[in-house]
Scaffold this motif. Structure first.
Motif, PDB file in Angstrom:
ATOM      1  N   THR A  60       0.849  -1.186   0.000  1.00 29.00           N
ATOM      2  CA  THR A  60       0.000   0.000   0.000  1.00 29.00           C
ATOM      3  C   THR A  60       0.886   1.238   0.000  1.00 29.00           C
ATOM      4  O   THR A  60       1.859   1.313   0.754  1.00 29.00           O
ATOM      5  CB  THR A  60      -0.916   0.010   1.241  1.00 29.00           C
ATOM      6  OG1 THR A  60      -1.664  -1.204   1.259  1.00 29.00           O
ATOM      7  CG2 THR A  60      -1.863   1.192   1.215  1.00 29.00           C
ATOM      8  N   LEU A  61       0.524   2.196  -0.838  1.00 32.91           N
ATOM      9  CA  LEU A  61       1.268   3.440  -0.964  1.00 32.91           C
ATOM     10  C   LEU A  61       0.346   4.595  -0.620  1.00 32.91           C
ATOM     11  O   LEU A  61      -0.720   4.746  -1.213  1.00 32.91           O
ATOM     12  CB  LEU A  61       1.791   3.603  -2.399  1.00 32.91           C
ATOM     13  CG  LEU A  61       2.650   4.828  -2.662  1.00 32.91           C
ATOM     14  CD1 LEU A  61       4.069   4.588  -2.155  1.00 32.91           C
ATOM     15  CD2 LEU A  61       2.690   5.142  -4.154  1.00 32.91           C
ATOM     16  N   LYS A  62       0.745   5.412   0.351  1.00 38.61           N
ATOM     17  CA  LYS A  62      -0.003   6.626   0.688  1.00 38.61           C
ATOM     18  C   LYS A  62       0.573   7.751  -0.154  1.00 38.61           C
ATOM     19  O   LYS A  62       1.728   8.144   0.003  1.00 38.61           O
ATOM     20  CB  LYS A  62       0.142   6.934   2.181  1.00 38.61           C
ATOM     21  CG  LYS A  62      -0.503   8.237   2.607  1.00 38.61           C
ATOM     22  CD  LYS A  62      -2.012   8.200   2.433  1.00 38.61           C
ATOM     23  CE  LYS A  62      -2.630   9.489   2.956  1.00 38.61           C
ATOM     24  NZ  LYS A  62      -3.502  10.124   2.017  1.00 38.61           N
ATOM     25  N   GLY A  66      -4.734  12.409  -2.112  1.00 37.46           N
ATOM     26  CA  GLY A  66      -5.641  11.339  -2.488  1.00 37.46           C
ATOM     27  C   GLY A  66      -5.547  10.155  -1.549  1.00 37.46           C
ATOM     28  O   GLY A  66      -4.797  10.159  -0.579  1.00 37.46           O
ATOM     29  N   PRO A  67      -6.319   9.132  -1.859  1.00 35.27           N
ATOM     30  CA  PRO A  67      -6.369   7.956  -0.977  1.00 35.27           C
ATOM     31  C   PRO A  67      -5.132   7.076  -1.147  1.00 35.27           C
ATOM     32  O   PRO A  67      -4.390   7.197  -2.114  1.00 35.27           O
ATOM     33  CB  PRO A  67      -7.614   7.216  -1.478  1.00 35.27           C
ATOM     34  CG  PRO A  67      -7.680   7.567  -2.931  1.00 35.27           C
ATOM     35  CD  PRO A  67      -7.189   8.994  -3.017  1.00 35.27           C
ATOM     36  N   ALA A  68      -4.941   6.184  -0.181  1.00 35.96           N
ATOM     37  CA  ALA A  68      -3.867   5.200  -0.285  1.00 35.96           C
ATOM     38  C   ALA A  68      -4.193   4.248  -1.435  1.00 35.96           C
ATOM     39  O   ALA A  68      -5.353   3.916  -1.670  1.00 35.96           O
ATOM     40  CB  ALA A  68      -3.726   4.444   1.026  1.00 35.96           C
ATOM     41  N   LEU A  69      -3.173   3.813  -2.138  1.00 30.99           N
ATOM     42  CA  LEU A  69      -3.355   2.936  -3.291  1.00 30.99           C
ATOM     43  C   LEU A  69      -2.730   1.578  -2.994  1.00 30.99           C
ATOM     44  O   LEU A  69      -1.638   1.502  -2.431  1.00 30.99           O
ATOM     45  CB  LEU A  69      -2.695   3.536  -4.531  1.00 30.99           C
ATOM     46  CG  LEU A  69      -3.186   4.910  -4.963  1.00 30.99           C
ATOM     47  CD1 LEU A  69      -2.311   5.454  -6.079  1.00 30.99           C
ATOM     48  CD2 LEU A  69      -4.627   4.845  -5.398  1.00 30.99           C
ATOM     49  N   ARG A  70      -3.424   0.520  -3.374  1.00 32.30           N
ATOM     50  CA  ARG A  70      -2.902  -0.835  -3.194  1.00 32.30           C
ATOM     51  C   ARG A  70      -2.377  -1.323  -4.539  1.00 32.30           C
ATOM     52  O   ARG A  70      -3.080  -1.258  -5.548  1.00 32.30           O
ATOM     53  CB  ARG A  70      -3.981  -1.751  -2.658  1.00 32.30           C
ATOM     54  CG  ARG A  70      -3.496  -3.178  -2.554  1.00 32.30           C
ATOM     55  CD  ARG A  70      -4.491  -4.059  -1.841  1.00 32.30           C
ATOM     56  NE  ARG A  70      -3.731  -4.763  -0.833  1.00 32.30           N
ATOM     57  CZ  ARG A  70      -3.948  -4.719   0.451  1.00 32.30           C
ATOM     58  NH1 ARG A  70      -4.936  -4.025   0.931  1.00 32.30           N
ATOM     59  NH2 ARG A  70      -3.192  -5.391   1.279  1.00 32.30           N
ATOM     60  N   PHE A  71      -1.134  -1.818  -4.540  1.00 31.03           N
ATOM     61  CA  PHE A  71      -0.486  -2.298  -5.748  1.00 31.03           C
ATOM     62  C   PHE A  71      -0.208  -3.785  -5.641  1.00 31.03           C
ATOM     63  O   PHE A  71       0.210  -4.271  -4.593  1.00 31.03           O
ATOM     64  CB  PHE A  71       0.848  -1.576  -5.976  1.00 31.03           C
ATOM     65  CG  PHE A  71       0.700  -0.131  -6.336  1.00 31.03           C
ATOM     66  CD1 PHE A  71       0.538   0.258  -7.652  1.00 31.03           C
ATOM     67  CD2 PHE A  71       0.722   0.843  -5.357  1.00 31.03           C
ATOM     68  CE1 PHE A  71       0.399   1.586  -7.988  1.00 31.03           C
ATOM     69  CE2 PHE A  71       0.589   2.185  -5.686  1.00 31.03           C
ATOM     70  CZ  PHE A  71       0.417   2.548  -7.000  1.00 31.03           C
ATOM     71  N   LEU A  72      -0.410  -4.482  -6.733  1.00 33.21           N
ATOM     72  CA  LEU A  72      -0.024  -5.872  -6.858  1.00 33.21           C
ATOM     73  C   LEU A  72       1.417  -5.883  -7.352  1.00 33.21           C
ATOM     74  O   LEU A  72       1.760  -5.179  -8.293  1.00 33.21           O
ATOM     75  CB  LEU A  72      -0.940  -6.588  -7.854  1.00 33.21           C
ATOM     76  CG  LEU A  72      -0.678  -8.057  -8.111  1.00 33.21           C
ATOM     77  CD1 LEU A  72      -0.885  -8.852  -6.824  1.00 33.21           C
ATOM     78  CD2 LEU A  72      -1.604  -8.570  -9.191  1.00 33.21           C
TER      79      LEU A  72
END
Length: 112
Positions: A60-62, A66-72
């Motif tokens: 997860t990247l904050k 904007g909102p935190a983003l989840r990356f595969l």
């Protein structure tokens, strides 16, 4: 004396031209560098890693805004797990280059 002034003037103009061409070249590399390395379909986000899955399969990247983003995490990203864990521990600025996969899944291509 006139020849010396002309030579000095020519030297200044040549140095200015070389400097300008250098700045333009650096600017093109900065703007086009990620596209050269990752391809034109790759997007970029920057922020701080707040969580990493224990298997290293996602994180997860904050982002700054904007909102935190989840990356595969796939391929090259998995090789960078120790680097990502250091960024997590140090709360260091992190750049993520990614593509959007099926179902709007964000797939990290490179993490730095």
């Amino acid at each position: 004396m006139g020849t010396l002034i002309l030579r000095a003037n020519a030297l200044v103009r040549i140095l200015a031209l070389v400097g300008l061409l250098s700045l333009v070249s650096i600017g093109l590399v900065v703007l086009g560098g990620p596209a050269l390395k990752h391809g034109i379909a790759v997007a970029h986000k920057a922020g701080i890693i707040t969580a990493i899955n224990p298997t290293g399969s996602d994180f997860t990247l904050k982002v700054d805004k904007g909102p935190a983003l989840r990356f595969l995490c796939q391929d090259r990203c998995r090789f960078q797990l120790s680097h990502m864990q250091r960024h997590l521990t140090e709360r260091a600025h992190t750049d993520v280059y990614f593509i959007t996969g099926p179902g709007n899944v964000l797939i990290a291509m490179d993490v730095d």
